[in-house]
Enzyme design. Structure first.
Site, mmCIF file in Angstrom:
data_model
loop_
_atom_site.group_PDB
_atom_site.id
_atom_site.type_symbol
_atom_site.label_atom_id
_atom_site.label_comp_id
_atom_site.label_asym_id
_atom_site.label_seq_id
_atom_site.Cartn_x
_atom_site.Cartn_y
_atom_site.Cartn_z
ATOM 1 N N ASP A 1 1.786 -5.151 -5.128
ATOM 2 C CA ASP A 1 2.444 -4.051 -4.432
ATOM 3 C C ASP A 1 3.679 -4.538 -3.665
ATOM 4 O O ASP A 1 3.594 -5.543 -2.934
ATOM 5 C CB ASP A 1 1.415 -3.452 -3.460
ATOM 6 C CG ASP A 1 1.901 -2.194 -2.784
ATOM 7 O OD1 ASP A 1 2.093 -1.190 -3.479
ATOM 8 O OD2 ASP A 1 2.082 -2.220 -1.553
ATOM 9 N N GLU B 1 5.580 -5.090 -8.348
ATOM 10 C CA GLU B 1 6.380 -3.921 -8.011
ATOM 11 C C GLU B 1 7.615 -4.436 -7.303
ATOM 12 O O GLU B 1 7.541 -4.895 -6.162
ATOM 13 C CB GLU B 1 5.608 -2.964 -7.106
ATOM 14 C CG GLU B 1 6.398 -1.691 -6.880
ATOM 15 C CD GLU B 1 5.846 -0.797 -5.774
ATOM 16 O OE1 GLU B 1 6.196 0.387 -5.769
ATOM 17 O OE2 GLU B 1 5.097 -1.280 -4.918
ATOM 18 N N HIS C 1 1.673 6.880 -9.624
ATOM 19 C CA HIS C 1 1.077 7.646 -8.536
ATOM 20 C C HIS C 1 2.040 7.922 -7.390
ATOM 21 O O HIS C 1 1.656 8.587 -6.427
ATOM 22 C CB HIS C 1 -0.148 6.883 -8.013
ATOM 23 C CG HIS C 1 0.243 5.568 -7.395
ATOM 24 N ND1 HIS C 1 0.831 4.546 -8.128
ATOM 25 C CD2 HIS C 1 0.165 5.108 -6.134
ATOM 26 C CE1 HIS C 1 1.090 3.535 -7.327
ATOM 27 N NE2 HIS C 1 0.692 3.853 -6.113
ATOM 28 N N ASP C 2 3.238 7.387 -7.465
ATOM 29 C CA ASP C 2 4.196 7.558 -6.362
ATOM 30 C C ASP C 2 5.290 8.570 -6.661
ATOM 31 O O ASP C 2 6.149 8.810 -5.817
ATOM 32 C CB ASP C 2 4.877 6.214 -6.051
ATOM 33 C CG ASP C 2 3.952 5.245 -5.357
ATOM 34 O OD1 ASP C 2 3.024 5.708 -4.658
ATOM 35 O OD2 ASP C 2 4.143 4.027 -5.522
ATOM 36 N N ASP D 1 -4.748 -3.925 -8.337
ATOM 37 C CA ASP D 1 -3.648 -3.798 -7.394
ATOM 38 C C ASP D 1 -3.917 -4.787 -6.263
ATOM 39 O O ASP D 1 -5.048 -4.912 -5.788
ATOM 40 C CB ASP D 1 -3.612 -2.370 -6.834
ATOM 41 C CG ASP D 1 -2.219 -1.802 -6.751
ATOM 42 O OD1 ASP D 1 -1.349 -2.506 -6.229
ATOM 43 O OD2 ASP D 1 -2.018 -0.658 -7.196
#
Ligand code: NOJ
Length: 521
Positions: free
Chosen positions: A206, A261, A322-323, A104
């Site tokens: 990200d 993302e 994870h969000d 990430d």
């Protein structure tokens, strides 16, 4: 560095990528928090499962105001997770096991403890002042514009020391970098090279769609929808910045990749982030995360992706991360539905991304209010993975959050030995995908079907497979498919048997039209 044989698609088009959330995956040092030694100790599991790559959520030094998405040093490892030596050991062993590693990378903002920001905020005259975005407020003492932070409240914080406001599209502890400054671009490129030199296979970038900003910082149209309201999304300046990132990756051999993302809800706009093959290699499409267990939503999405991306760009697919609540939780806790969706995820055309624990059919943990840690309320999906049946389920010490429901029965160890378990379904799907050119590389054509069924064929040279997902609580007849061979089903139907013509309720099947070999009398 490994390279693919000439003429083969790049590895990231054929890979199944598994997201590891380091805090909650596995604990190597017994402090109740996951770490790199823990991940390394579970590489044999990931190899057995059959994943091609792991994506590690942030491992950098961080105050953890946003669980590592507030980076204080891009070129080191947080002591909570290990150190650079433990990272190198993990990378080396992953590669030895045929597993790629992507990191990430958080380009839109740093931590407010990053030395760059400390210097920037120290004085208006600081040389790094405009590495971040500082502005005067309005004459009435209000923030410079009406932008909102993704976590609520204004996207601006007033800093008494220098009497200016700084921009943060996320927490106040996550000030936005100013990518308009050449020095910022160079410094961030250097952080990519730091990890590329160590041998990582790529990055998950990200909220990378946010890095380009209109320097005039105009007010937003207050009538915009939720996603668009949180920030100025989709600024054209971002594309040149992405081309710059791509050039850095292209300096290296070995097909290093970047998946971005791109947190937009419009497939046509997402498609533009691939550029002319000179921006992102892959972009997430979160419409799949929001499609629900709903055949119409999936049909529309598959059609739109087909039109917007193919053949120029390669799609991605994701059900959980994870969000967001885990997909089983979103589907009302139904394991049947979660399993049917897994078959869909792993048979669509594109690169699938798995979130740790979805292969166990995990649901979100219930986290009592007093134990909640995340400012975004996302603890439930980030609960620790249960490895063994007995508490503390393969964690040397009780972990930092409660386990998801039924941790013993859903533990890795229990499911490995239970025929028909969700874990073995995922393993079977990954194995089928690996040996099927049609599933990995082939075209996808939707086939007419009743409204409650999504039906498509995947075709590659010499191979044709058919997939049907029945979203309804009733069996669904599949015209013309009778007698084909069942390759795999999410429930009820045994592989290798002839298909009798109906897909069971809330079930997905993969069929091969070839006639099953007759047993000799
Ligand atoms: C997206 C990440 O996935 C999320 O966890 C984080 O809070 C925001 N970006 C801010 O970095």
């Amino acid at each position: 560095m490994r390279t693919e044989p000439a003429g083969e698609p790049p590895w990231w088009r054929r890979a199944v990528v598994y997201q590891v959330y380091p805090t909650s995956f596995a604990d190597g040092d017994g402090d109740g928090w996951g770490d790199l030694a823990g991940i390394r100790s579970r590489l044999p599991y990931l190899q057995w499962l059959g994943v091609d790559a792991v994506w590690l959520s942030p491992i950098y030094p961080s105050p953890h105001a946003d669980f590592g998405y507030d980076v204080a040093d891009y070129c080191d490892v947080d002591a909570r997770f290990g150190d650079l030596a433990s990272f190198d050991a993990l990378l080396e062993e992953a590669h030895a096991r045929g597993i790629r590693v992507i990191l990430d990378w958080v380009p839109n903002h740093t931590s407010d403890r990053h030395p760059w920001f400390l210097e920037s905020r120290a004085a208006r005259a600081s040389t790094r002042r405009d590495w971040y975005i500082w502005r005067d407020g309005t004459r009435d003492g209000l923030p410079p514009n009406n932008w909102r932070s993704a976590f609520g409240g204004p996207a601006w914080t007033f800093d008494d020391r220098t009497a200016e406001w700084y921009l943060h599209l996320f927490l106040p502890e996550q000030p936005d970098l100013n990518w308009a400054r050449a020095e910022v671009r160079e410094a961030m490129h250097a952080t990519l090279r730091f990890w590329l030199d160590r041998g990582v296979d790529g990055f998950r970038a990200d909220v990378v769609h946010l890095i380009g900003k209109d320097p005039a910082l105009p007010d937003q149209d207050a009538s915009l929808g939720e996603v668009d309201r949180v920030a100025i999304h989709d600024d054209p300046r971002t594309h040149e910045l992405l081309r710059g990132l791509r050039r850095v990756l292209d300096e290296y051999p070995g097909e290093r990749m970047m998946v971005g993302e791109v947190n937009l809800r419009d497939t046509l706009r997402i498609a533009t982030y691939y550029g002319a093959g000179d921006e992102l290699h892959l972009a997430f499409n979160f419409l799949a995360l929001e499609a629900g267990f709903d055949p119409a939503a999936w049909r529309t999405l598959v059609e739109t992706v087909g039109e917007a991306l193919v053949p120029r760009a390669w799609p991605t697919w994701v059900l959980s991360n994870h969000d967001n609540p885990r997909h089983r939780t979103r589907f009302g806790g139904s394991e049947r539905r979660a399993r049917a969706a897994a078959v869909l995820l792993l048979t669509l055309r594109g690169t699938p991304f798995l979130f740790q624990g979805e292969e166990l059919g995990l649901e979100d943990a219930f986290v009592p209010p007093a134990a909640r840690l995340d400012p975004g309320g996302r603890d439930g999906a980030r609960a620790p993975l249960p490895w063994t049946p007995e508490p503390p389920h393969g964690w040397p010490a009780p972990p930092f959050l409660p386990f998801p429901p039924e941790p013993g029965g859903r533990s890795v160890e229990r499911q490995r030995g239970r025929p028909g378990s969700t874990l073995l379904l995922y393993r079977g799907l990954l194995a089928l995908r690996r040996r099927s050119a049609a599933l990995r590389d082939g075209d996808l054509q939707l086939v007419d079907a009743p409204p409650e069924v999504l039906r498509f064929v995947r075709v590659a040279a010499g191979e044709r497979l058919e997939v049907a997902v029945n979203f309804s609580p009733e069996p669904a007849a599949l015209a013309g498919a009778e007698g084909s061979t069942i390759m795999l089903a999410s429930d009820d139907l045994a592989p290798g048997q002839p298909f009798a013509g109906a897909v069971p309720p809330e079930c997905a099947v993969v069929l091969s039209p070839s006639v099953p070999a007759q047993k000799r009398p």
